[in-house]
Scaffold this motif. Structure first.
Motif, PDB file in Angstrom:
ATOM      1  N   ASP A   1       0.852  -1.191   0.000  1.00  0.00           N
ATOM      2  CA  ASP A   1       0.000   0.000   0.000  1.00  0.00           C
ATOM      3  C   ASP A   1       0.893   1.248   0.000  1.00  0.00           C
ATOM      4  O   ASP A   1       1.613   1.495   0.978  1.00  0.00           O
ATOM      5  CB  ASP A   1      -0.883  -0.043   1.262  1.00  0.00           C
TER       6      ASP A   1
ATOM      7  N   THR B   1       0.311   4.206   0.491  1.00  0.00           N
ATOM      8  CA  THR B   1       0.006   5.238   1.503  1.00  0.00           C
ATOM      9  C   THR B   1       0.532   4.841   2.893  1.00  0.00           C
ATOM     10  O   THR B   1       0.422   5.614   3.836  1.00  0.00           O
ATOM     11  CB  THR B   1      -1.522   5.468   1.595  1.00  0.00           C
ATOM     12  N   TYR B   2       1.087   3.636   2.995  1.00  0.00           N
ATOM     13  CA  TYR B   2       1.602   3.177   4.288  1.00  0.00           C
ATOM     14  C   TYR B   2       2.842   3.990   4.656  1.00  0.00           C
ATOM     15  O   TYR B   2       3.818   4.035   3.913  1.00  0.00           O
ATOM     16  CB  TYR B   2       1.955   1.683   4.193  1.00  0.00           C
ATOM     17  N   ARG B   3       2.825   4.660   5.796  1.00  0.00           N
ATOM     18  CA  ARG B   3       3.902   5.587   6.137  1.00  0.00           C
ATOM     19  C   ARG B   3       4.815   5.094   7.259  1.00  0.00           C
ATOM     20  O   ARG B   3       5.871   5.660   7.487  1.00  0.00           O
ATOM     21  CB  ARG B   3       3.303   6.943   6.558  1.00  0.00           C
ATOM     22  N   LYS B   4       4.375   4.081   8.024  1.00  0.00           N
ATOM     23  CA  LYS B   4       5.172   3.652   9.176  1.00  0.00           C
ATOM     24  C   LYS B   4       6.510   3.092   8.726  1.00  0.00           C
ATOM     25  O   LYS B   4       6.591   2.450   7.691  1.00  0.00           O
ATOM     26  CB  LYS B   4       4.407   2.566   9.927  1.00  0.00           C
ATOM     27  N   ARG B   5       7.541   3.331   9.511  1.00  0.00           N
ATOM     28  CA  ARG B   5       8.863   2.780   9.161  1.00  0.00           C
ATOM     29  C   ARG B   5       9.078   1.469   9.910  1.00  0.00           C
ATOM     30  O   ARG B   5       8.550   1.285  11.005  1.00  0.00           O
ATOM     31  CB  ARG B   5       9.949   3.780   9.500  1.00  0.00           C
TER      32      ARG B   5
ATOM     33  N   PRO C   1      11.669   2.840   5.428  1.00  0.00           N
ATOM     34  CA  PRO C   1      10.337   2.799   4.811  1.00  0.00           C
ATOM     35  C   PRO C   1      10.068   1.379   4.283  1.00  0.00           C
ATOM     36  O   PRO C   1      11.004   0.620   4.050  1.00  0.00           O
ATOM     37  CB  PRO C   1      10.429   3.794   3.651  1.00  0.00           C
TER      38      PRO C   1
ATOM     39  N   THR D   1       2.987  -5.946   8.798  1.00  0.00           N
ATOM     40  CA  THR D   1       2.528  -4.565   8.568  1.00  0.00           C
ATOM     41  C   THR D   1       1.057  -4.505   8.159  1.00  0.00           C
ATOM     42  O   THR D   1       0.388  -3.499   8.356  1.00  0.00           O
ATOM     43  CB  THR D   1       3.326  -3.895   7.412  1.00  0.00           C
TER      44      THR D   1
END
Ligand code: SF4
Ligand code: SF4
Length: 783
Positions: free
Chosen positions: A693, A695-699, A710, A757
């Motif tokens: 995805d 738009t997934y921003r978590k590292r 990322p 994730t």
């Protein structure tokens, strides 16, 4: 043998395209055939095959007209019935006599339209000898083709036609492959038809609306715009694919949308420039007219008595060519008449109004044109910059196979070929966008040359477009950095490189940078012309002469002795692997580390030795990587050494087929090559498939780095470390065992992290699951 045009007749535009019927019968009995199944039945009275005297008279008329009008290029299509029924001897006679009469006067572009059933290697050899390009009729997959294209006993012709197409795809015959002609049947699935045709790798596809008139309108099972809807499904797919093949109808409508010529009588207002010669020598109008009424194509003239000037002055011929003024009032007032042109003249026929009507496909043509104008390719491509070209790889083709194969951390030759094909389609899509930007500028000439060469020498164009650093140049042009100008001139260098590869003669302007003319993928020529920024290149027989200022340098074709200043791209031949060392290309500096300058002879020799030794290590300790590397890694660019002595290597998403590395010991270089090639492969997969995805921003925290990464970085690192674990698995000794365990644990932990994730797409889950399965299989290893 000559006649005089009427004294007061206007001097009509010259003619440069002819159809010569060499056989009037056919071995198929297609029920949609306009020759045998429509209104005109004149074939019954014609000789079965053309006689030598008729060929001579036709050739004389064509040459006479070309001489009188100064025509430089004549296109002549051998047609039928089925032209192959003439056999090798008959065709050799026709071709030899045509060439002997016409070639002293004009360049002869010989074509043939065939159903392919009788095509053999012997005939292909004949076509190579005489430079004939063959178009084959195919309506789609087996079910679609069998709907109409059958033998008289009802048997399918599909297998024979596909065999013919496979013959034309052979490298030795590829230059004879003109394309596929597909007659539309809207009952066939358009996606299936498009995919089936694309799978035959044609240089061009011609979609033909089935011939129909207002007297005998076409079937419309899907409503009033069945044909537009069918074609638009393919159009959108084609755009999303990055326009991987020339589809003439679409390209003609796109050209006319910006005021260009349609290049066809099917749409647009170009004056029709085509005359037909039947097997008995009769001059006729285009074959499609046969669909209107019996005798509609006849004009009562023949090659024995009447010159081409008489033919083109004939009132019916003149009417056929009249463009806007020849159309009915409705068409003349139509908002899209410049693109549509009222469609094919035959399709306008009605019993009451003759040809003075809009096309029976009017609603379809209007909807197709209006929708295409609203959805031009640039918009569609801009909306999907990275997935435009590659979706075709995973949409409708067995994507699972590809992901499962590459998910092992290795990759077969077939998978790498598919990734390379998707990259090529992507580069082509970028180039089409560049062509749109340079339209109307002096750089457009280079693009036009490339388009022409793409038809004549597709392999040379594809080989040039596969140059790894082309994509970087194209993206730089389309989105230049602040303060930089697009390097449109490089298009000229590209066209010149294609011409040199193809051995096609041309003359073109190319950029001169720091005293070098670059030919992408081939090398560069130094020219001593201070202050000059452009050079003129005359390509002849695979060599070229470059002129800039007062300097002139001639480079002979490959194999000849090179002049001073010619700098070829270095080739390294290893055991089953040929790779370039590119220290030259102006766009190679695309890595996170700086590239070196030109290597001196000693450095080059040292690089060759290092690569040979590293390749031996890879063959020994990473045999599963060999097929992928051989197929997908073509270029290595030397990077500048780290001042602190650390190893450096890099891959770029914009350079499929290449990587950058410093020179290193054989074992280390083997690891660097395998490690970076993992990034090359995964980058290409990400170009064609959304694995996560966006738009997934978590590292994510990964064991080999302190800073969280990322998602894409974590995935790339995991994939690379997996391959390194594989290398150490194969090496002997305690140190190797330790290293393998370390990389194995790192990869295992990172896979858990990725899987946790919840951001992986279906394709992403499949890919990571495959990595996990592969790692699990290694767990049984006694190590
Ligand atoms: S192959 Fe062509 S000429 Fe022969 S029957 Fe079919 S459409 Fe007609
Ligand atoms: S869309 Fe219809 S009216 Fe317009 S030019 Fe074409 S055939 Fe004529």
């Amino acid at each position: 043998m000559s006649t005089t045009p009427g004294e007061s007749a206007p001097w009509p535009p010259s003619l440069s395209e002819y159809v010569l019927k060499v056989h009037s019968r056919c071995d198929l009995a297609c029920d949609h055939c306009y020759v045998y199944e429509h209104a005109d039945q004149s074939w019954r009275a014609r000789p079965r095959q053309i006689a030598r005297e008729t060929v001579d008279a036709a050739a004389f008329r064509i040459a006479e007209h070309a001489r009188e009008r100064g025509t430089r290029r004549v296109r002549l299509v051998l047609h039928g019935g089925e032209p192959l029924l003439l056999g090798a001897g008959g065709l050799a006679m026709v071709l030899t006599r045509l060439r002997a009469a016409i070639e002293p006067v004009a360049e002869l572009d010989l074509r043939m339209q065939s159903n392919g059933v009788l095509l053999t290697p012997g005939l292909c050899d004949l076509f190579v000898e005489h430079g004939v390009r063959v178009g084959i009729s195919l309506d789609g997959d087996a079910a679609a083709n069998d709907r109409h294209r059958r033998f008289a006993n009802g048997a399918s012709s599909h297998a024979q036609v596909r065999r013919a197409l496979a013959l034309l795809r052979r490298p030795e015959y590829r230059r004879c492959y003109a394309g596929i002609l597909c007659t539309i049947d809207v009952r066939n699935d358009p996606v299936g038809v498009y995919r089936a045709l694309l799978a035959e790798e044609p240089p061009r596809i011609d979609f033909l609306l089935p011939h129909a008139t207002w007297v005998d309108p076409p079937p419309r099972p899907g409503g009033v715009t069945s044909y537009a809807d069918w074609l638009l499904t393919i159009y959108r797919l084609w755009v999303r694919d990055g326009r991987p093949v020339d589809i003439r109808l679409f390209n003609s409508l796109l050209a006319t949308a910006v005021g260009g010529r349609s290049g066809t009588e099917v749409v647009g207002l170009d004056p029709s420039g085509l005359a037909v010669i039947e097997t008995d020598g009769a001059w006729e109008l285009a074959d499609s007219m046969k669909t209107a009424f019996d005798g509609a194509a006849g004009i009562g003239l023949d090659v024995f008595q009447h010159s081409v000037d008489v033919v083109i002055s004939h009132p019916e011929f003149v009417r056929n060519r009249r463009g806007l003024t020849g159309l009915c009032q409705t068409c003349r007032e139509c908002s899209v008449v410049g693109q549509c042109g009222g469609g094919l003249r035959a399709h306008r026929y009605s019993a009451a109004g003759g040809f003075d009507n809009p096309s029976v496909y009017c609603a379809d043509l209007k909807k197709l044109i209006v929708t295409m104008n609203r959805e031009p390719p640039e918009t569609a491509l801009a909306a999907h910059p990275s997935h435009a070209a590659g979706d075709r790889l995973l949409d409708g083709l067995p994507a699972a196979d590809l992901l499962d194969d590459l998910g092992t951390g290795q990759g077969s030759e077939a998978s790498l070929q598919r990734l390379a094909a998707a990259q090529l389609a992507y580069v082509r899509a970028l180039l089409v966008q560049i062509a749109d930007r340079v339209a109307g500028t002096p750089f457009a000439a280079a693009w036009e040359l490339i388009v022409r060469l793409d038809e004549e020498a597709t392999d040379a164009v594809s080989a040039t477009f596969a140059h790894p650093y082309l994509r970087r140049w194209a993206r730089h042009c389309l989105a230049p950095a602040a303060g930089e100008d697009p390097d449109w001139g490089y298009l000229g260098a590209l066209a010149a490189a294609v011409a040199v590869r193809a051995g096609v003669d041309t003359d073109i302007e190319v950029p001169l940078r720091a005293g070098l003319v670059h030919l992408p993928g081939l090398g560069a020529q130094a020219i001593d012309a201070p202050g000059e920024r452009r050079a003129r290149l005359s390509v002849t027989g695979g060599g070229f002469t470059a002129r800039a200022g007062r300097s002139v340098v001639t480079v002979p074709p490959a194999g000849g002795s090179s002049p001073a200043g010619w700098v070829p791209v270095h080739q390294v031949e290893l055991d089953g692997w040929t790779v370039s060392i590119d220290d030259l290309d102006p766009y190679r500096d695309c890595y996170q580390w700086p590239v070196t300058g030109r290597l001196d002879p000693a450095q080059l020799a040292s690089w060759r030795g290092s690569l040979a030794a590293a390749w031996t290590r890879i063959e020994r300790s990473a045999p599963g990587q060999v097929a992928g590397l051989r197929t997908g890694l073509w270029t290595i660019t030397p990077l500048r050494a780290d001042p602190g002595g650390r190893l450096r290597s890099a891959a770029s998403r914009d350079a499929f087929g290449a990587l950058g590395t410093v020179q290193a010991s054989p074992d280390s270089l083997a690891e660097l090559l395998v490690h970076e090639f993992q990034h090359v492969k995964l980058g290409a997969v990400l170009d064609v498939s959304q694995l996560y995805d966006p738009t997934y921003r978590k590292r994510l925290s990964v064991p080999w780095r302190e800073d969280p990464r990322p998602l894409e970085g974590a995935l790339q690192g995991t994939y690379a470390h997996m391959a390194i674990a594989d290398i150490w698995r194969a090496r002997p000794g305690d140190l190797a065992r330790q290293r393998h365990r370390q990389y194995f644990r790192w990869t295992e932990r990172a896979i858990d992290e990725l899987a946790g994730t919840g951001a992986l797409t279906e394709h992403g889950q499949r890919f990571v699951r495959r990595m996990r399965q592969t790692m699990d299989s290694w767990s049984d290893d006694p190590r």
